[in-house]
Design an enzyme around this catalytic site. Structure first.
Site, PDB file in Angstrom:
ATOM      1  N   GLY A 249      -4.290  -6.713   5.693  1.00 52.69           N
ATOM      2  CA  GLY A 249      -5.447  -7.070   5.395  1.00 52.69           C
ATOM      3  C   GLY A 249      -5.863  -7.533   3.797  1.00 52.69           C
ATOM      4  N   PHE A 250      -4.876  -6.715   2.730  1.00 52.83           N
ATOM      5  CA  PHE A 250      -4.951  -6.922   1.392  1.00 52.83           C
ATOM      6  C   PHE A 250      -6.242  -6.715   1.026  1.00 52.83           C
ATOM      7  CE2 PHE A 250      -1.616  -9.728   3.162  1.00 52.83           C
ATOM      8  CZ  PHE A 250      -0.272  -9.010   2.689  1.00 52.83           C
ATOM      9  N   GLY A 477      -0.122  -1.630   8.154  1.00 53.86           N
ATOM     10  CA  GLY A 477       1.347  -2.245   8.104  1.00 53.86           C
ATOM     11  C   GLY A 477       2.031  -1.418   6.636  1.00 53.86           C
ATOM     12  N   ARG A 641       5.645  11.719  -5.974  1.00 59.04           N
ATOM     13  CA  ARG A 641       6.641  11.822  -4.830  1.00 59.04           C
ATOM     14  C   ARG A 641       6.455  10.904  -3.858  1.00 59.04           C
ATOM     15  NH1 ARG A 641       9.342  16.216  -2.902  1.00 59.04           N
ATOM     16  NH2 ARG A 641      10.346  15.778  -4.857  1.00 59.04           N
ATOM     17  N   ILE A 642       7.572  10.144  -3.523  1.00 61.30           N
ATOM     18  CA  ILE A 642       7.251   8.853  -2.664  1.00 61.30           C
ATOM     19  C   ILE A 642       7.648   9.711  -1.119  1.00 61.30           C
ATOM     20  CG2 ILE A 642       8.159   6.791  -1.920  1.00 61.30           C
ATOM     21  CD1 ILE A 642       6.770   6.730  -4.649  1.00 61.30           C
ATOM     22  N   PRO A 645      10.446   6.662   1.168  1.00 59.12           N
ATOM     23  CA  PRO A 645      11.032   5.715   0.046  1.00 59.12           C
ATOM     24  C   PRO A 645      11.379   4.323   0.741  1.00 59.12           C
ATOM     25  CG  PRO A 645      11.971   7.793  -0.324  1.00 59.12           C
ATOM     26  CD  PRO A 645      11.312   8.126   1.078  1.00 59.12           C
ATOM     27  N   GLN A 651       6.764  -1.758   0.089  1.00 59.03           N
ATOM     28  CA  GLN A 651       5.228  -2.024  -0.520  1.00 59.03           C
ATOM     29  C   GLN A 651       5.670  -2.848  -1.858  1.00 59.03           C
ATOM     30  OE1 GLN A 651       2.073  -1.653   0.496  1.00 59.03           O
ATOM     31  NE2 GLN A 651       3.323  -1.541   2.305  1.00 59.03           N
ATOM     32  N   GLU A 718      -0.323  -0.860  -4.242  1.00 61.31           N
ATOM     33  CA  GLU A 718      -1.075  -2.309  -5.111  1.00 61.31           C
ATOM     34  C   GLU A 718      -0.539  -2.166  -6.572  1.00 61.31           C
ATOM     35  OE1 GLU A 718      -5.637  -2.424  -3.972  1.00 61.31           O
ATOM     36  OE2 GLU A 718      -5.032  -0.358  -3.686  1.00 61.31           O
TER      37      GLU A 718
END
Ligand code: MOS
Length: 752
Positions: A249-250, A477, A641-642, A645, A651, A718
């Protein structure tokens, strides 16, 4: 410095995890909105205004109505009542285009819907829509690209319903600029950009009496329910919104658009399911875009590079109808240390479709300008651009007067410079060559807000040894299915394939928007609380079920770990799988629910919470054949913390791909005659393709941010786009000597 690569983890959180929904996606089992088929479905195609300013004086539908297969041509006279929605508490009732479709006969942008053809097939509906004849009273549309702020802007009502910090001021920016020994005063322009998710916007609306079900490609089903309930005068509980898979969608799918109530109104009138799928052309007209911005940045500095004044005065384009605020100055007050600062904004109304959030709204446009200015100042001072940023690194958030919860931007620079080989950079324009190509090296910093939205979730533990975790958030997504499975796995000890994840459905506990990169950080506490509550119920069952091995044990003596219950004193070897305990109690499941509150928009936070990062970029330039390529990218992110990853790197890579597009290709242009977006198709709207995409190296620092949630995870959807275009234009300058301050960079700019 700790980085993700150094800290392999045995726990599900923090582990590279392939998407749990991957097999469904690649095998075609995943159902996107337009994949749902219901018996008797009719197809709707909107009629688009072919002027951008004026009125519809006559609509001739007679020929269209008589065409084969046509069920109805709806317009202002026969669509019935569609109310406006108002923004309520939290995230209820938000949409960008406040005017419901067909509310009046005024046309404010090209492509505005003026009628809706409904037929047995899509082809018949399209033919009928094309056969509707509109007569207009036409005005000259205003699509002027040079921006002057409107003298009387409407009250600023922002989409997010909370008033963010819009203007900022400290010290005396004017005086400090006037007396600064070194000055920079430049204006940067970003064009209109259009979100182009692969999946087109789509709605299927089905009524059952007073109950409305909407299948919609949405980044926020809970808000969409609220808007549609208001539009049709229904209680929320009469509307169900389903969005199981979203082909991205962004930001264009954050808020409902006018096609959705149109499909719902037509379905109600005709008593049949109605499906409406936008065309790619409509995607450029009626579902939002990133607004054009014009940003003047003034920097005053000492000769050794200390900022003494920063002014950021920006203007953005908006439509006649939208509530969007493009917050270009959001990061300006805290990105760097500067005693004197001013941020102002203005808005310029145009006859264009509603502007909207597009990946990294505000900061992507804003940081392009301020990071470009920093790069130019560095060149002017003959200071390395990394060094200039180090000199101006703030100790606290100087706009709020509070510390950052976790800011490791200098380590990002350090790691990025090392991985990229930045120390080998020679600053003179055109001074670096490789294989006959001229190299340009550029860099920029970035940041993105971290906060939580209100979030609810439920967790079930079931007698077959599986668990189910649910929340009415979405997977656009980004990997939310996988995140929820990982979080539930962390708490229950179950492997991912024993965990069912349900989302994208308003019948589930209210989850957050997939927006602001905040969904993941928001769901963590809710899922953990739900799991804790389900586990507490399980332990009570274990302690109270007659014949249970734990009968009459106080639940506090019991442990739940690795999917088993055991007595603390006895150890794990004596553990009993929870499914056994539930079966013995003749229970199908125990469930728990969890909720966490919003921290977003808190006016008096104890900490300033953001993610930080940087990009290092190499371009190659061949003036002989006017060929500019991006050849190498290193991005380093400090995003807490991811959780996953593998998906996290994806992303950032996606953002980099989009950032190359922003810097070099993307722009939506409007025809000054009729106000139409000219390049409204994927052939003319140029985006980055694989051939434009270089190797992208992504690194994450690993500093969990416990102010955000117990895992320490912040968002990453983002930030990778923020600052990126400034790194490219700096690299372009380093290679060519040409300073491009209006995006996208065009080859003809470089041939002067
Ligand atoms: Mo993002 S622009 O909040 O989808």
């Amino acid at each position: 410095m700790p980085t993700i690569q150094d800290t392999p983890t045995a726990s599900p959180v923090g582990r590279d995890t392939p998407r749990v929904d991957g097999p469904r996606k690649v095998s075609g089992l995943a159902q996107y909105t337009s994949d749902f088929h219901f018996p008797g479905t009719l197809y709707a195609v909107p009629v688009e205004a072919t002027i951008a300013s004026g009125r519809v004086v006559k609509l001739d539908t007679a020929a269209a109505e008589k065409m084969p297969g046509v069920r109805a041509i709806f317009h202002r006279e026969n669509i019935g009542k569609i109310f406006r929605s108002t923004a309520g508490p939290g995230f209820a009732g938000i949409c960008e285009e406040r005017r419901p479709p067909f509310e009046d006969n005024v046309v404010r942008y090209y492509g505005q819907y003026i009628a809706l053809a409904v037929a047995d097939t899509f082809e018949a509906a399209k033919a009928a829509a094309d056969a509707v004849r509109a007569t207009y009273a036409k005005d000259k549309p205003n699509v002027e690209t040079h921006l002057e702020a409107d003298s009387d802007p409407d009250a600023v009502i922002t989409t997010f319903g909370v008033r963010p910090r819009l203007d900022s001021q400290r010290g005396n920016a004017d005086a400090a600029f006037a007396s600064a020994p070194v000055k920079l005063d430049q204006t940067y322009v970003t064009p209109t950009e259009t979100h182009n998710p692969l999946e087109l916007h789509a709605t299927t609306a089905i009524w059952d009496g007073e109950m409305l079900t909407l299948y919609e490609s949405s980044q926020g089903v809970v808000n969409l329910r609220s808007v549609l309930a208001q539009m049709f005068g229904l209680p929320n509980e009469n509307v169900r919104v389903i969005s199981r898979f979203v082909g991205s969608g962004f930001g264009s799918k954050l808020w409902p658009w006018t096609h959705c109530p149109l499909a719902a109104a037509a379905a109600q009138k005709l008593g049949k399911p109605v499906k409406l799928v936008l065309s790619r052309k409509m995607m450029f007209q009626s579902v939002g875009h990133r607004p054009r911005t014009q940003q003047r940045v003034r920097l005053g500095a000492t000769p050794d590079g200390k900022l003494v004044s920063l002014q950021h005065d920006y203007i953005y384009q908006r439509s006649m109808l939208d509530a969007h605020h493009e917050d270009c100055g959001e990061a300006t007050p805290f990105q760097y240390s500067v005693p004197n600062l001013r941020v102002t904004f203005g808005r310029a109304k145009r006859n264009i479709g509603a502007t909207a959030d597009m990946r990294g709204p505000g900061r992507v446009t804003g940081l392009y300008a301020t990071e470009s200015a920093m790069n130019e100042l560095a060149d002017q001072l003959k200071i390395d651009p990394v060094r200039l940023r180090v000199i101006n690194e703030p100790k606290i958030d100087e706009s709020l007067g509070v510390p950052f919860s976790s800011r490791h931007l200098l380590e990002c620079f350090e790691l990025g410079a090392e991985k990229f080989g930045w120390s080998k950079r020679t600053p003179d324009v055109g001074s670096m060559k490789r294989d006959g190509l001229t190299l340009g090296w550029g860099m920029a910093g970035c940041s993105w807000v971290a906060a939580r939205f209100v979030s609810e979730a439920s967790v079930q533990l079931r007698d077959d040894g599986t668990a189910r975790v649910a929340s009415a958030t979405q997977d656009i997504g980004t990997g939310m299915y996988t995140v929820l499975a990982q979080l539930a796995s962390q708490k229950t000890g179950l492997p991912l394939d024993k965990i069912e994840v349900a989302l994208g459905d308003t019948s589930l506990p209210e989850g957050p928007l997939s927006g602001g990169s905040m969904a993941t950080e928001s769901v963590v506490p809710a899922v953990f609380a739900a799991a804790d509550s389900a586990i507490a119920s399980l332990l009570t069952v274990a302690a109270t079920t007659p014949g249970s091995p734990f009968e009459n044990r106080p639940p506090k003596d019991l442990i739940f770990e690795g999917g088993k219950v055991w007595v603390k004193a006895d150890g794990a070897a004596q553990g009993v799988p929870f499914g056994d305990l539930l079966r013995r109690a003749n229970l199908r499941l125990v469930s728990g629910s969890g909720r966490s509150e919003s921290t977003f928009g808190n006016p008096k936070p104890k900490f300033s919470t953001h993610s930080f990062g940087c990009h290092f970029v190499e371009v190659t330039w061949q003036p002989e054949i006017a060929r500019l390529r991006v050849s190498r990218v290193v991005s380093v992110m400090d995003a807490g913390r991811i959780i996953n990853p593998l998906a996290g790197r994806n992303q950032i890579e996606g953002s980099v791909v989009m950032g190359i597009g922003m810097a070099l290709f993307e722009h939506t242009s409007y025809d000054p005659q009729n106000g139409a977006p000219i390049n409204s198709n994927l052939a003319d709207y140029v985006m980055t393709v694989n051939a434009d995409t270089p190797p992208i190296e992504v690194h994450f620092l690993d500093y969990p941010d416990k102010e955000i949630n117990e895992v320490g995870a912040r968002g990453i959807g983002e930030i990778g786009l923020a600052g990126f275009a400034a790194a490219i234009t700096a690299a372009v300058h380093h290679a060519t000597g040409v300073r491009v301050r209006e995006l996208p960079v065009k080859i003809e700019n470089l041939l002067a």
